[in-house]
Write a protein that holds these residues in place. Structure first.
Motif, mmCIF file in Angstrom:
data_model
loop_
_atom_site.group_PDB
_atom_site.id
_atom_site.type_symbol
_atom_site.label_atom_id
_atom_site.label_comp_id
_atom_site.label_asym_id
_atom_site.label_seq_id
_atom_site.Cartn_x
_atom_site.Cartn_y
_atom_site.Cartn_z
ATOM 1 N N MET A 131 0.849 -1.193 0.000
ATOM 2 C CA MET A 131 0.000 0.000 0.000
ATOM 3 C C MET A 131 0.885 1.244 0.000
ATOM 4 O O MET A 131 1.755 1.395 0.848
ATOM 5 C CB MET A 131 -0.899 -0.007 1.238
ATOM 6 C CG MET A 131 -1.791 1.209 1.389
ATOM 7 S SD MET A 131 -3.119 1.293 0.185
ATOM 8 C CE MET A 131 -4.070 -0.153 0.658
ATOM 9 N N ARG A 132 0.668 2.119 -0.976
ATOM 10 C CA ARG A 132 1.420 3.370 -1.087
ATOM 11 C C ARG A 132 0.462 4.523 -0.803
ATOM 12 O O ARG A 132 -0.562 4.670 -1.475
ATOM 13 C CB ARG A 132 2.032 3.512 -2.478
ATOM 14 C CG ARG A 132 3.215 2.592 -2.699
ATOM 15 C CD ARG A 132 3.583 2.507 -4.171
ATOM 16 N NE ARG A 132 3.908 3.792 -4.764
ATOM 17 C CZ ARG A 132 5.116 4.343 -4.757
ATOM 18 N NH1 ARG A 132 6.128 3.721 -4.143
ATOM 19 N NH2 ARG A 132 5.347 5.497 -5.352
ATOM 20 N N ILE A 133 0.801 5.336 0.194
ATOM 21 C CA ILE A 133 -0.086 6.390 0.673
ATOM 22 C C ILE A 133 0.605 7.740 0.526
ATOM 23 O O ILE A 133 1.738 7.923 0.995
ATOM 24 C CB ILE A 133 -0.473 6.161 2.139
ATOM 25 C CG1 ILE A 133 -1.162 4.799 2.298
ATOM 26 C CG2 ILE A 133 -1.374 7.289 2.645
ATOM 27 C CD1 ILE A 133 -1.340 4.372 3.730
ATOM 28 N N PHE A 182 -0.009 5.726 -6.446
ATOM 29 C CA PHE A 182 -0.469 5.731 -5.062
ATOM 30 C C PHE A 182 -1.825 5.026 -4.971
ATOM 31 O O PHE A 182 -2.667 5.134 -5.851
ATOM 32 C CB PHE A 182 -0.588 7.162 -4.540
ATOM 33 C CG PHE A 182 0.730 7.855 -4.422
ATOM 34 C CD1 PHE A 182 1.610 7.530 -3.409
ATOM 35 C CD2 PHE A 182 1.101 8.827 -5.350
ATOM 36 C CE1 PHE A 182 2.841 8.166 -3.306
ATOM 37 C CE2 PHE A 182 2.334 9.465 -5.252
ATOM 38 C CZ PHE A 182 3.204 9.132 -4.232
ATOM 39 N N ASP A 183 -2.017 4.320 -3.863
ATOM 40 C CA ASP A 183 -3.284 3.636 -3.614
ATOM 41 C C ASP A 183 -4.269 4.504 -2.855
ATOM 42 O O ASP A 183 -5.477 4.256 -2.897
ATOM 43 C CB ASP A 183 -3.020 2.356 -2.800
ATOM 44 C CG ASP A 183 -2.101 1.398 -3.527
ATOM 45 O OD1 ASP A 183 -2.515 0.876 -4.574
ATOM 46 O OD2 ASP A 183 -0.970 1.188 -3.047
ATOM 47 N N TRP A 184 -3.740 5.493 -2.149
ATOM 48 C CA TRP A 184 -4.603 6.321 -1.285
ATOM 49 C C TRP A 184 -3.933 7.661 -1.058
ATOM 50 O O TRP A 184 -2.710 7.776 -1.113
ATOM 51 C CB TRP A 184 -4.812 5.620 0.055
ATOM 52 C CG TRP A 184 -6.059 6.063 0.758
ATOM 53 C CD1 TRP A 184 -6.170 7.061 1.675
ATOM 54 C CD2 TRP A 184 -7.372 5.531 0.580
ATOM 55 N NE1 TRP A 184 -7.472 7.170 2.083
ATOM 56 C CE2 TRP A 184 -8.229 6.248 1.432
ATOM 57 C CE3 TRP A 184 -7.908 4.504 -0.212
ATOM 58 C CZ2 TRP A 184 -9.592 5.995 1.511
ATOM 59 C CZ3 TRP A 184 -9.266 4.248 -0.127
ATOM 60 C CH2 TRP A 184 -10.090 4.990 0.715
ATOM 61 N N MET A 238 -10.983 1.781 2.970
ATOM 62 C CA MET A 238 -10.145 1.007 2.062
ATOM 63 C C MET A 238 -10.835 -0.296 1.671
ATOM 64 O O MET A 238 -10.597 -0.820 0.575
ATOM 65 C CB MET A 238 -8.790 0.718 2.710
ATOM 66 C CG MET A 238 -7.805 1.869 2.620
ATOM 67 S SD MET A 238 -6.309 1.604 3.616
ATOM 68 C CE MET A 238 -5.794 0.005 3.060
ATOM 69 N N ARG A 271 -12.801 0.271 -1.500
ATOM 70 C CA ARG A 271 -12.058 0.993 -2.534
ATOM 71 C C ARG A 271 -12.543 0.671 -3.947
ATOM 72 O O ARG A 271 -12.628 1.547 -4.809
ATOM 73 C CB ARG A 271 -10.567 0.676 -2.413
ATOM 74 C CG ARG A 271 -9.674 1.498 -3.339
ATOM 75 C CD ARG A 271 -8.209 1.169 -3.112
ATOM 76 N NE ARG A 271 -7.342 2.036 -3.892
ATOM 77 C CZ ARG A 271 -7.030 1.819 -5.163
ATOM 78 N NH1 ARG A 271 -7.514 0.757 -5.779
ATOM 79 N NH2 ARG A 271 -6.237 2.649 -5.808
ATOM 80 N N ASP A 272 -12.889 -0.573 -4.220
ATOM 81 C CA ASP A 272 -13.294 -0.960 -5.568
ATOM 82 C C ASP A 272 -14.602 -0.305 -5.993
ATOM 83 O O ASP A 272 -14.869 -0.159 -7.199
ATOM 84 C CB ASP A 272 -13.421 -2.480 -5.669
ATOM 85 C CG ASP A 272 -12.080 -3.182 -5.564
ATOM 86 O OD1 ASP A 272 -11.051 -2.513 -5.777
ATOM 87 O OD2 ASP A 272 -12.058 -4.388 -5.264
ATOM 88 N N GLY A 317 4.821 8.925 -8.263
ATOM 89 C CA GLY A 317 3.881 7.861 -8.586
ATOM 90 C C GLY A 317 3.901 7.434 -10.041
ATOM 91 O O GLY A 317 2.979 6.734 -10.491
ATOM 92 N N ARG A 332 -7.715 10.270 -10.098
ATOM 93 C CA ARG A 332 -8.200 8.904 -9.876
ATOM 94 C C ARG A 332 -7.533 8.208 -8.697
ATOM 95 O O ARG A 332 -7.405 6.992 -8.684
ATOM 96 C CB ARG A 332 -8.033 8.067 -11.151
ATOM 97 C CG ARG A 332 -8.796 8.597 -12.357
ATOM 98 C CD ARG A 332 -10.294 8.581 -12.091
ATOM 99 N NE ARG A 332 -11.072 8.867 -13.289
ATOM 100 C CZ ARG A 332 -11.512 10.075 -13.636
ATOM 101 N NH1 ARG A 332 -11.222 11.106 -12.861
ATOM 102 N NH2 ARG A 332 -12.231 10.248 -14.719
ATOM 103 N N VAL A 333 -7.126 8.955 -7.689
ATOM 104 C CA VAL A 333 -6.596 8.383 -6.453
ATOM 105 C C VAL A 333 -7.625 8.614 -5.352
ATOM 106 O O VAL A 333 -7.983 9.769 -5.089
ATOM 107 C CB VAL A 333 -5.247 9.017 -6.056
ATOM 108 C CG1 VAL A 333 -4.735 8.411 -4.748
ATOM 109 C CG2 VAL A 333 -4.215 8.846 -7.158
#
Length: 260
Positions: free
Chosen positions: A1-3, A89-91, A152, A155-156, A84, A122-123
Motif C-alpha cells: 500500500m502506497r499512501i 499511489f493507492d490512497w 479502504m 475501494r473498488d 507515482g 483517480r486516487v
C-alpha cells in the motif's frame, strides 16, 4: 500500500506529523507538502515561477518526505506525476488541518483542494480537519486511521470523481460516532483591518468571522457541533443541473428575439 500525504499548513505542521505516524501502520507513506503555511490557497497552482523540491527528514521512521515551494495542489500534482509515475499511489490523505473546513470553507481550503486534486487524478482521497481549539492531533490521527482502514475495504466501489471531506470535533474524539453529512450553511462576515507594515506602508489584513446558519441535522456544521465526526462526499461538478433546462429556455427565447 502506497499512501500520499499532503496539507496546507506546511510540511512540519503538527497535524501532518501526527497523521504520518499513524498512516505508516498501513504501508509506505510519502509526505509531499508545502515548505511553509499555505492555508486558503484553494486549488491554485504555480505557473510563472519554478517549483523547488527538497527532500528532508521528518523523524517519522522510513517515511519519504518532500517540501515543495508551491501550493498544496502543486504538491499533489508533482507527487503523482514524479513519485507515482511507475508505482501509483493507492490512497491519499490531506491534513490534519488546524481548523475546520465546513460548508463554504471547502471553496477556499488548500487542504480540501489537495484531496480534490488527487481525486481528479483517480486516487481515492480524504481531507481531514480538526475543529479546535484545543488541538488533539494524535486523537484525530487515530480516528483518521480507523476511517481509512474502513473505507479502504470499499475501494473498488469508490466513485472515481469523489473524495471525502472529514471534520473532527475537538472533544471526545475517541468515542465520537461517524456521520455521513452534506455541506452546511456557513458564510463569513467580511472585515479588513487596516495596518502599517514594517516599511511604513498602509496595508489591510483580512479579519472576517464565520457566520453559521441553522441547518438540518445532516449538515457538517451541525454534526460537528453535536460532537460527531462529519464525513461529506464531494466532487468537482459545478453545473447546476436543476436550472440548466430553464437557462436553455431563456437563451432560446433570447435568440428568437434577436432574430437568431
Amino acid at each position: 500500500m502506497r499512501i500520499l500525504i499532503s496539507n496546507d499548513d506546511g510540511v512540519r505542521a503538527p497535524g501532518i506529523l501526527a497523521l504520518t505516524r499513524r498512516m505508516a501502520q498501513l504501508g509506505d507513506v510519502f509526505v509531499v507538502a508545502p515548505d511553509r503555511q499555505r492555508s486558503a490557497s484553494s486549488h491554485g497552482i504555480t505557473f510563472h515561477r519554478p517549483l523547488y523540491v527538497e527532500k528532508l527528514e521528518l523523524g517519522a521512521g522510513e517515511t519519504a518526505a518532500y517540501a515543495v515551494s508551491g501550493t498544496p495542489v502543486d504538491c499533489v500534482k508533482w507527487a503523482i506525476t514524479v513519485l507515482g509515475k511507475d508505482l501509483p499511489f493507492d490512497w491519499m490523505v490531506s491534513g490534519i488541518n488546524e481548523g475546520a473546513n465546513l460548508a463554504v470553507d471547502v471553496l477556499y481550503s488548500g487542504t480540501v483542494a489537495a484531496a480534490g486534486e488527487a481525486a481528479l487524478r483517480r486516487v481515492p482521497a480524504m481531507a481531514l480537519s480538526l475543529c479546535g481549539p484545543p488541538w488533539p492531533f494524535d486523537e484525530a490521527a487515530e480516528a483518521a486511521l480507523a476511517l481509512v482502514e474502513a473505507f479502504m475495504q470499499e475501494r473498488d466501489a469508490w466513485p472515481a470523481d469523489t473524495f471525502l471531506n472529514v471534520n473532527f470535533p475537538a472533544q471526545g474524539l475517541r468515542e465520537a460516532p461517524w456521520r455521513a453529512t452534506e455541506l452546511g450553511a456557513r458564510g463569513y462576515r467580511d472585515a479588513f483591518r487596516q495596518e502599517v507594515d514594517g516599511e511604513g506602508r498602509l496595508c489591510y489584513r483580512y479579519a472576517g468571522e464565520a457566520v453559521e446558519e441553522l441547518g438540518g441535522p445532516s449538515t457538517d456544521v451541525i454534526t460537528v457541533q453535536t460532537g460527531a465526526i462529519s464525513v461529506t462526499p464531494l466532487r468537482y461538478r459545478f453545473t447546476n443541473q436543476d436550472w440548466l433546462a430553464t437557462l436553455e429556455t431563456w437563451m432560446a427565447r433570447s435568440s428568437r428575439n434577436r432574430g437568431g
